[in-house]
Motif scaffolding. Structure first.
Motif, PDB file in Angstrom:
ATOM      1  N   ASP A  11       0.859  -1.181   0.000  1.00 60.08           N
ATOM      2  CA  ASP A  11       0.000   0.000   0.000  1.00 60.08           C
ATOM      3  C   ASP A  11       0.895   1.231   0.000  1.00 60.08           C
ATOM      4  O   ASP A  11       1.136   1.832   1.036  1.00 60.08           O
ATOM      5  CB  ASP A  11      -0.903  -0.042   1.237  1.00 60.08           C
ATOM      6  CG  ASP A  11      -1.886   1.097   1.281  1.00 60.08           C
ATOM      7  OD1 ASP A  11      -2.210   1.651   0.222  1.00 60.08           O
ATOM      8  OD2 ASP A  11      -2.347   1.433   2.391  1.00 60.08           O
ATOM      9  N   PHE A  12       1.427   1.580  -1.156  1.00 61.90           N
ATOM     10  CA  PHE A  12       2.361   2.687  -1.282  1.00 61.90           C
ATOM     11  C   PHE A  12       1.645   4.026  -1.169  1.00 61.90           C
ATOM     12  O   PHE A  12       0.471   4.146  -1.500  1.00 61.90           O
ATOM     13  CB  PHE A  12       3.100   2.619  -2.621  1.00 61.90           C
ATOM     14  CG  PHE A  12       4.032   1.449  -2.731  1.00 61.90           C
ATOM     15  CD1 PHE A  12       5.354   1.574  -2.362  1.00 61.90           C
ATOM     16  CD2 PHE A  12       3.581   0.229  -3.197  1.00 61.90           C
ATOM     17  CE1 PHE A  12       6.234   0.505  -2.461  1.00 61.90           C
ATOM     18  CE2 PHE A  12       4.442  -0.852  -3.302  1.00 61.90           C
ATOM     19  CZ  PHE A  12       5.761  -0.709  -2.927  1.00 61.90           C
ATOM     20  N   SER A  13       2.367   5.043  -0.705  1.00 61.42           N
ATOM     21  CA  SER A  13       1.851   6.404  -0.620  1.00 61.42           C
ATOM     22  C   SER A  13       2.805   7.317  -1.372  1.00 61.42           C
ATOM     23  O   SER A  13       4.021   7.182  -1.249  1.00 61.42           O
ATOM     24  CB  SER A  13       1.762   6.844   0.845  1.00 61.42           C
ATOM     25  OG  SER A  13       1.543   8.235   0.941  1.00 61.42           O
ATOM     26  N   LYS A  16       4.660   9.914   1.543  1.00 62.11           N
ATOM     27  CA  LYS A  16       5.775   9.478   2.387  1.00 62.11           C
ATOM     28  C   LYS A  16       5.852   7.962   2.388  1.00 62.11           C
ATOM     29  O   LYS A  16       4.908   7.281   1.990  1.00 62.11           O
ATOM     30  CB  LYS A  16       5.621  10.001   3.818  1.00 62.11           C
ATOM     31  CG  LYS A  16       4.402   9.471   4.540  1.00 62.11           C
ATOM     32  CD  LYS A  16       4.344   9.984   5.968  1.00 62.11           C
ATOM     33  CE  LYS A  16       3.238   9.292   6.725  1.00 62.11           C
ATOM     34  NZ  LYS A  16       3.279   9.567   8.139  1.00 62.11           N
ATOM     35  N   SER A  17       6.988   7.433   2.853  1.00 65.48           N
ATOM     36  CA  SER A  17       7.139   5.986   2.926  1.00 65.48           C
ATOM     37  C   SER A  17       6.138   5.418   3.930  1.00 65.48           C
ATOM     38  O   SER A  17       5.657   6.115   4.818  1.00 65.48           O
ATOM     39  CB  SER A  17       8.568   5.607   3.312  1.00 65.48           C
ATOM     40  OG  SER A  17       8.884   6.114   4.588  1.00 65.48           O
ATOM     41  N   VAL A  18       5.836   4.143   3.779  1.00 70.18           N
ATOM     42  CA  VAL A  18       4.851   3.477   4.635  1.00 70.18           C
ATOM     43  C   VAL A  18       5.533   2.319   5.338  1.00 70.18           C
ATOM     44  O   VAL A  18       6.299   1.575   4.731  1.00 70.18           O
ATOM     45  CB  VAL A  18       3.666   2.949   3.775  1.00 70.18           C
ATOM     46  CG1 VAL A  18       2.681   2.171   4.630  1.00 70.18           C
ATOM     47  CG2 VAL A  18       2.977   4.085   3.048  1.00 70.18           C
ATOM     48  N   ARG A  19       5.267   2.152   6.637  1.00 68.17           N
ATOM     49  CA  ARG A  19       5.790   1.015   7.389  1.00 68.17           C
ATOM     50  C   ARG A  19       4.631   0.152   7.842  1.00 68.17           C
ATOM     51  O   ARG A  19       3.676   0.640   8.436  1.00 68.17           O
ATOM     52  CB  ARG A  19       6.576   1.452   8.621  1.00 68.17           C
ATOM     53  CG  ARG A  19       7.187   0.262   9.345  1.00 68.17           C
ATOM     54  CD  ARG A  19       7.966   0.675  10.580  1.00 68.17           C
ATOM     55  NE  ARG A  19       8.741  -0.415  11.108  1.00 68.17           N
ATOM     56  CZ  ARG A  19       8.254  -1.424  11.826  1.00 68.17           C
ATOM     57  NH1 ARG A  19       6.976  -1.479  12.095  1.00 68.17           N
ATOM     58  NH2 ARG A  19       9.035  -2.380  12.273  1.00 68.17           N
ATOM     59  N   LYS A  20       4.719  -1.133   7.558  1.00 69.63           N
ATOM     60  CA  LYS A  20       3.723  -2.108   7.984  1.00 69.63           C
ATOM     61  C   LYS A  20       4.377  -3.033   9.005  1.00 69.63           C
ATOM     62  O   LYS A  20       5.366  -3.700   8.703  1.00 69.63           O
ATOM     63  CB  LYS A  20       3.228  -2.949   6.801  1.00 69.63           C
ATOM     64  CG  LYS A  20       2.656  -2.145   5.667  1.00 69.63           C
ATOM     65  CD  LYS A  20       1.262  -1.684   5.994  1.00 69.63           C
ATOM     66  CE  LYS A  20       0.654  -0.998   4.788  1.00 69.63           C
ATOM     67  NZ  LYS A  20      -0.778  -0.967   4.824  1.00 69.63           N
ATOM     68  N   TYR A  36       8.606   2.185  -0.126  1.00 68.73           N
ATOM     69  CA  TYR A  36       9.063   3.478  -0.638  1.00 68.73           C
ATOM     70  C   TYR A  36       8.632   3.637  -2.089  1.00 68.73           C
ATOM     71  O   TYR A  36       8.834   2.738  -2.899  1.00 68.73           O
ATOM     72  CB  TYR A  36      10.587   3.572  -0.590  1.00 68.73           C
ATOM     73  CG  TYR A  36      11.165   3.620   0.795  1.00 68.73           C
ATOM     74  CD1 TYR A  36      11.356   4.836   1.429  1.00 68.73           C
ATOM     75  CD2 TYR A  36      11.531   2.463   1.464  1.00 68.73           C
ATOM     76  CE1 TYR A  36      11.901   4.897   2.707  1.00 68.73           C
ATOM     77  CE2 TYR A  36      12.064   2.514   2.739  1.00 68.73           C
ATOM     78  CZ  TYR A  36      12.253   3.724   3.349  1.00 68.73           C
ATOM     79  OH  TYR A  36      12.783   3.783   4.608  1.00 68.73           O
ATOM     80  N   GLN A  40      11.586   8.674  -2.455  1.00 71.35           N
ATOM     81  CA  GLN A  40      11.348   8.833  -1.020  1.00 71.35           C
ATOM     82  C   GLN A  40      12.568   8.394  -0.220  1.00 71.35           C
ATOM     83  O   GLN A  40      13.330   7.531  -0.650  1.00 71.35           O
ATOM     84  CB  GLN A  40      10.123   8.025  -0.586  1.00 71.35           C
ATOM     85  CG  GLN A  40       8.843   8.584  -1.148  1.00 71.35           C
ATOM     86  CD  GLN A  40       7.631   7.756  -0.757  1.00 71.35           C
ATOM     87  OE1 GLN A  40       7.733   6.596  -0.394  1.00 71.35           O
ATOM     88  NE2 GLN A  40       6.463   8.374  -0.854  1.00 71.35           N
ATOM     89  N   THR A  42      14.329   8.070   4.084  1.00 73.39           N
ATOM     90  CA  THR A  42      14.167   8.078   5.541  1.00 73.39           C
ATOM     91  C   THR A  42      15.311   8.920   6.096  1.00 73.39           C
ATOM     92  O   THR A  42      16.459   8.752   5.667  1.00 73.39           O
ATOM     93  CB  THR A  42      14.261   6.652   6.111  1.00 73.39           C
ATOM     94  OG1 THR A  42      13.152   5.897   5.626  1.00 73.39           O
ATOM     95  CG2 THR A  42      14.236   6.646   7.623  1.00 73.39           C
TER      96      THR A  42
END
Length: 70
Positions: A11-13, A16-20, A36, A40, A42
């Motif tokens: 589920d990319f955005s 900003k980067s996404v953490r699952k 990412y 993008q 960190t």
């Protein structure tokens, strides 16, 4: 044990980067999936109380690893 399909977590955005989070066992183990989109980043940081392992599934990037002060 619960089985997780990584494909169901993609589920990319664009913002900003996404953490699952995948697993968290106290302070001994923390497993997560970082997603990412192109461009993008960190912010540079360290974790004094844990180790990190990186496994790239697809794409490429730059990873900077600070050396320990021995």
């Amino acid at each position: 044990m619960k089985k997780i399909s990584v494909n169901s977590l993609l589920d990319f955005s664009q913002e900003k980067s996404v953490r699952k989070a995948l697993a968290h066992e106290g302070s001994k183990l923390d497993v997560g999936l970082l997603l990412y989109s192109p461009g993008q980043t960190t912010p540079e940081h360290t974790h004094q109380d844990m180790d990190e392992v990186f496994y790239v599934v697809e794409g490429e990037g730059i990873l900077t690893i600070p050396l320990p002060p021995w």
